[in-house]
Enzyme design. Structure first.
Site, PDB file in Angstrom:
ATOM      1  N   CYS A 128      38.363 -33.633 -11.184  1.00  0.00           N
ATOM      2  CA  CYS A 128      38.444 -34.157  -9.827  1.00  0.00           C
ATOM      3  C   CYS A 128      39.696 -35.026  -9.714  1.00  0.00           C
ATOM      4  O   CYS A 128      39.910 -35.916 -10.547  1.00  0.00           O
ATOM      5  CB  CYS A 128      37.202 -34.991  -9.511  1.00  0.00           C
ATOM      6  SG  CYS A 128      37.296 -35.832  -7.917  1.00  0.00           S
ATOM      7  N   ASP A 174      34.846 -31.195 -13.083  1.00  0.00           N
ATOM      8  CA  ASP A 174      34.126 -30.358 -12.123  1.00  0.00           C
ATOM      9  C   ASP A 174      33.856 -29.022 -12.806  1.00  0.00           C
ATOM     10  O   ASP A 174      34.739 -28.465 -13.462  1.00  0.00           O
ATOM     11  CB  ASP A 174      34.965 -30.115 -10.862  1.00  0.00           C
ATOM     12  CG  ASP A 174      35.020 -31.317  -9.949  1.00  0.00           C
ATOM     13  OD1 ASP A 174      34.003 -32.034  -9.856  1.00  0.00           O
ATOM     14  OD2 ASP A 174      36.066 -31.539  -9.322  1.00  0.00           O
ATOM     15  N   VAL A 195      44.065  -6.592 -13.333  1.00  0.00           N
ATOM     16  CA  VAL A 195      44.201  -7.774 -14.184  1.00  0.00           C
ATOM     17  C   VAL A 195      43.522  -7.526 -15.538  1.00  0.00           C
ATOM     18  O   VAL A 195      42.453  -6.918 -15.614  1.00  0.00           O
ATOM     19  CB  VAL A 195      43.636  -9.039 -13.495  1.00  0.00           C
ATOM     20  CG1 VAL A 195      42.119  -8.985 -13.359  1.00  0.00           C
ATOM     21  CG2 VAL A 195      44.068 -10.296 -14.233  1.00  0.00           C
ATOM     22  N   GLU A 196      44.163  -7.981 -16.593  1.00  0.00           N
ATOM     23  CA  GLU A 196      43.630  -7.851 -17.954  1.00  0.00           C
ATOM     24  C   GLU A 196      42.622  -8.981 -18.167  1.00  0.00           C
ATOM     25  O   GLU A 196      42.884 -10.132 -17.822  1.00  0.00           O
ATOM     26  CB  GLU A 196      44.789  -7.917 -18.958  1.00  0.00           C
ATOM     27  CG  GLU A 196      44.453  -7.398 -20.333  1.00  0.00           C
ATOM     28  CD  GLU A 196      43.837  -8.458 -21.222  1.00  0.00           C
ATOM     29  OE1 GLU A 196      42.949  -8.106 -22.019  1.00  0.00           O
ATOM     30  OE2 GLU A 196      44.225  -9.637 -21.115  1.00  0.00           O
ATOM     31  N   LEU A 197      41.447  -8.664 -18.719  1.00  0.00           N
ATOM     32  CA  LEU A 197      40.338  -9.613 -18.764  1.00  0.00           C
ATOM     33  C   LEU A 197      40.589 -10.824 -19.658  1.00  0.00           C
ATOM     34  O   LEU A 197      40.274 -11.951 -19.280  1.00  0.00           O
ATOM     35  CB  LEU A 197      39.051  -8.898 -19.171  1.00  0.00           C
ATOM     36  CG  LEU A 197      38.567  -7.847 -18.167  1.00  0.00           C
ATOM     37  CD1 LEU A 197      37.327  -7.147 -18.689  1.00  0.00           C
ATOM     38  CD2 LEU A 197      38.315  -8.469 -16.808  1.00  0.00           C
ATOM     39  N   HIS A 237      38.864 -28.750  -5.303  1.00  0.00           N
ATOM     40  CA  HIS A 237      38.181 -27.449  -5.251  1.00  0.00           C
ATOM     41  C   HIS A 237      38.954 -26.465  -4.377  1.00  0.00           C
ATOM     42  O   HIS A 237      39.131 -25.299  -4.737  1.00  0.00           O
ATOM     43  CB  HIS A 237      36.768 -27.600  -4.673  1.00  0.00           C
ATOM     44  CG  HIS A 237      35.875 -28.500  -5.455  1.00  0.00           C
ATOM     45  ND1 HIS A 237      34.671 -28.936  -4.961  1.00  0.00           N
ATOM     46  CD2 HIS A 237      35.989 -29.052  -6.691  1.00  0.00           C
ATOM     47  CE1 HIS A 237      34.076 -29.705  -5.849  1.00  0.00           C
ATOM     48  NE2 HIS A 237      34.864 -29.800  -6.909  1.00  0.00           N
ATOM     49  N   GLU A 238      39.407 -26.958  -3.241  1.00  0.00           N
ATOM     50  CA  GLU A 238      40.096 -26.094  -2.285  1.00  0.00           C
ATOM     51  C   GLU A 238      41.447 -25.626  -2.822  1.00  0.00           C
ATOM     52  O   GLU A 238      41.804 -24.456  -2.700  1.00  0.00           O
ATOM     53  CB  GLU A 238      40.282 -26.839  -0.956  1.00  0.00           C
ATOM     54  CG  GLU A 238      38.983 -27.233  -0.270  1.00  0.00           C
ATOM     55  CD  GLU A 238      38.314 -28.486  -0.833  1.00  0.00           C
ATOM     56  OE1 GLU A 238      37.192 -28.777  -0.402  1.00  0.00           O
ATOM     57  OE2 GLU A 238      38.893 -29.172  -1.707  1.00  0.00           O
TER      58      GLU A 238
END
Length: 137
Positions: A50, A57, A72-74, A91-92
């Protein structure tokens, strides 16, 4: 363990820390270009800090996307997501930044990220960010 060995161990980054520090989103060619299909990835151990309190968080990230030219490669996305663990970010902002980085790396037809953060102080936050137009599969 001697004092010198203990000191060296704490100064030398562990292999996982090095991998996270060097993380970048890696994509590979879509094996079925031109076909509408979706990939769903859940990352249940996301953490960041945070920016106001410094407390960690925790969130579950749910990514659904329709690949464009690249997928995308995992392992790369796992390490990339883990690179946020010590970053102070809202968060945003983190949700939007992850989407921006995925779009820049993979150029999906459509993508949605849901970041479902654990409740803190009786407040539960879910951030959803989308890009593109979803095609029927």
């Amino acid at each position: 363990m001697t004092g010198a060995a203990s000191q060296q161990q704490t100064e030398t980054p562990l292999y996982g820390e090095r991998a996270i520090d060097e993380a970048e989103l890696i994509c590979f060619d879509n094996p079925r270009p031109g076909r509408a299909y979706e990939v769903s990835i859940e990352l249940p151990e996301f953490t960041c800090k945070c920016p106001f309190s410094g407390y960690p968080d925790f969130a579950v990230l749910r990514l659904i996307y329709q690949p464009g030219p690249r997928v995308v490669e995992l392992k790369a996305i796992k390490l990339y997501v883990n690179s946020y663990r010590d970053r102070s970010i809202s968060h945003e902002e983190v949700s939007n930044r992850i989407v921006d980085d995925l779009v820049a790396a993979c150029d999906p037809v459509w993508l949605q990220l849901e970041a479902d953060f654990n409740p803190r102080g009786n407040v539960h936050t879910v951030v959803r960010v989308s890009h593109g137009t979803r095609q029927p599969c």
